[in-house]
Design a protein around this motif. Structure first.
Motif, PDB file in Angstrom:
ATOM      1  N   HIS A   1      46.215  32.167  43.583  1.00 44.62           N
ATOM      2  CA  HIS A   1      45.803  33.122  42.540  1.00 44.62           C
ATOM      3  C   HIS A   1      44.952  32.421  41.473  1.00 44.62           C
ATOM      4  CE1 HIS A   1      47.431  36.349  39.434  1.00 44.62           C
ATOM      5  NE2 HIS A   1      46.183  35.995  39.163  1.00 44.62           N
TER       6      HIS A   1
ATOM      7  N   SER B   1      49.965  39.046  42.322  1.00 47.07           N
ATOM      8  CA  SER B   1      51.031  38.172  42.840  1.00 47.07           C
ATOM      9  C   SER B   1      52.420  38.794  42.899  1.00 47.07           C
ATOM     10  CB  SER B   1      51.095  36.828  42.104  1.00 47.07           C
ATOM     11  OG  SER B   1      49.905  36.111  42.304  1.00 47.07           O
TER      12      SER B   1
ATOM     13  N   HIS C   1      43.630  34.663  48.839  1.00 51.46           N
ATOM     14  CA  HIS C   1      44.011  35.493  47.701  1.00 51.46           C
ATOM     15  C   HIS C   1      43.678  36.972  47.898  1.00 51.46           C
ATOM     16  CE1 HIS C   1      45.545  36.597  43.866  1.00 51.46           C
ATOM     17  NE2 HIS C   1      44.389  36.754  43.283  1.00 51.46           N
TER      18      HIS C   1
ATOM     19  N   GLY D   1      56.425  36.074  40.894  1.00 54.68           N
ATOM     20  CA  GLY D   1      55.167  35.593  41.481  1.00 54.68           C
ATOM     21  C   GLY D   1      55.306  34.289  42.237  1.00 54.68           C
TER      22      GLY D   1
END
Length: 511
Positions: free
Chosen positions: A215, A287, A317, A416
């Motif tokens: 991320h 996330s 991602h 996350g």
């Protein structure tokens, strides 16, 4: 625009003009795109002189900040970068460095990380990174000690199909899997995010995401740079410092996980003047899922749209993203396909119509071609049509908005941070008093989920919960240590006699 065609990091960082700022840090001297490109060239030459070239794995253990961002880019442009969480314990470093077959470890000068002792034990050379902040945020030199040097098998800047980045993903039924992401994968994802968020050279990001995560690396750093924009790199998330940074950096946007957004929101009322003086173009969240109530509150407080996106390591991602206004974005939805194709399939991998619930699958230039050295995982991860199975369940609306209804996998998503229950099991099973262990997720009001372990002790043994948690904390990063350990005579089993993680929180009255 020429940068659209970038398929290597070497090409991607050519988006900004020589004088434009690429990286900055609160209180620091800006680093221009020209200086970032020169730093990247010097780093490739320095690594090549030590016999490290394209495809060679370089472990990077650095704290958050501009040096980590610059080192990631410079190392990945000519070799394969492997950023590792600095909070790992020795056993974890030993596993990851060995599993990756690393050729070199980079740590900060003077850093006493357990990774150094592990590298020495493994006979792995260690390079020391010396920050030179007076030359610009993130600027550094590397010293290689008494490494013998030599010519690499393949030198110079990496090519599109060379692996730029390797990260591990947590698995529940097996050891963590290696995700190799090519230059092409990483650049495609950065450009997908750039397009989805309409980045320009006028944008300034404030990066608070850790830079050992996909991320932070792709959305936080590479996507804005791909548009010639700048990123101010902080030392990591700190709710107490956030508004001071906001006032100094004057960002146009930031990206974070929901728990960070909630902590920022908790301090927003006493920083109303700073928010008013520094209007944001948008705020991004990814996330883990954003509670709709929090989304509404953030939008009201900041007067900016909160754009929720959906990502995973295997897709470098981003997979989906809510669009910017004037197009609608919805609470509870992760938006529309934003790069790769997205479909919903049944158990046989056959596409389902809009509105039907099934597994979310993806395919596109940002998606890895397969896990490394893991034929079994790849056989189950891809459908016959070449779609990658995300392991998540969801629905697609008629107008293409994706909703995630649950995870098929048992990975624990703690604010996350993704945690493999199997990894925690194995650590706890190392304790001589433990006979059986199943780690699972327990709902948590702020983190989404937290880690719990159900343990059966060996006959005649006893151990206080805090002692067993202490044992785990010596071997696992803090976020992986169970928040609670439940001692049972017997762990509930499924119909076939298997120990089942899913539903265990409910069965034990912890939900």
């Amino acid at each position: 625009m020429a940068e659209k065609a970038a398929t290597t990091l070497h090409a991607l960082i050519r988006a900004g003009s020589d004088e434009a700022t690429a990286l900055s840090s609160p209180g620091g001297v800006p680093l221009s795109f020209g200086a970032l490109r020169a730093l990247t060239e010097r780093t490739i030459v320095a690594l090549n002189a030590q016999g490290i070239g394209r495809g060679d794995r370089v472990g990077i253990v650095l704290g958050n900040g501009p040096e980590m961002a610059a080192a990631f880019i410079a190392v990945a442009a000519g070799t394969t970068s492997a950023p590792l969480n600095p909070a790992y314990k020795a056993d974890e470093f030993a596993f990851y460095l060995t599993d990756l077959n690393a050729r070199l470890l980079i740590v900060a000068e003077g850093d006493g990380s357990p990774a150094v002792a592990v590298a020495e034990r493994l006979g792995l050379p260690v390079a020391r990174l010396h920050p030179t902040p007076e030359e610009g945020a993130g600027s550094f030199t590397l010293s290689f000690g008494d490494m013998p040097g030599g010519a690499p098998a393949r030198g110079g800047p990496a090519e599109p199909d060379d692996v730029a980045l390797v990260l591990h993903t947590s698995g529940t039924t097996s050891r963590p899997k290696i995700v190799p992401l090519s230059q092409r994968n990483v650049c495609a994802s950065a450009c997908n995010i750039r397009t989805a968020l309409a980045f320009t050279s006028e944008d300034r990001g404030l990066n608070i995401m850790p830079l050992f995560h996909i991320h932070g690396l792709i959305a936080g750093i590479l996507a804005p740079l791909a548009a010639g924009g700048q990123v101010s790199c902080t030392t990591g998330f700190n709710a107490l410092k956030f508004f001071g940074w906001m006032s100094e950096v004057r960002p146009t946007w930031y990206t974070a996980v929901p728990t960070m957004h909630q902590a920022i929101l908790g301090r927003a009322s006493r920083n109303a003047e700073i928010i008013k003086a520094n209007p944001l173009r948008f705020i991004r969240s990814s996330s883990s899922s954003m509670p709709p109530q929090v989304m509404q509150e953030i939008e009201a407080v900041f007067g900016a749209p909160l754009i929720e996106a959906y990502g995973m390591t295997e897709a470098a991602h981003q997979m989906a993203s809510n669009p910017l206004p004037p197009r609608p974005h919805y609470a509870g939805s992760v938006g529309i396909a934003a790069g790769p194709e997205i479909a919903i399939v049944d158990e046989d991998g056959e596409p389902l119509p809009a509105g039907e619930t099934g597994e979310i699958v993806i395919r596109g230039d940002n998606v890895m071609t397969g896990y490394e050295n893991n034929e079994a995982a790849n056989a189950s991860a891809f459908t016959r049509q070449g779609w990658f199975r995300t392991g998540d369940q969801g629905t697609l609306s008629e107008d293409g908005y994706l909703r995630i209804t649950g995870r098929l996998k048992e990975i624990i998503n703690r604010g996350g941070e993704k945690i493999s229950p199997r990894e925690v099991d194995e650590v706890l099973m190392d304790h001589p008093a433990v006979s059986q262990c199943v780690t699972f997720a327990m709902p948590h009001d702020k983190l989404g989920e937290d880690v719990v372990a159900a343990v059966v002790l060996r006959e005649g043994e006893s151990i206080p919960e805090k002692d067993l948690r202490g044992f785990a904390s010596e071997r696992l990063a803090p976020f992986k240590v169970p928040a609670k350990i439940v001692f049972l005579e017997e762990i509930p089993k499924g119909a076939t006699g298997k120990l089942q993680r899913i539903g265990l929180a409910e069965k034990l009255g912890l939900a």
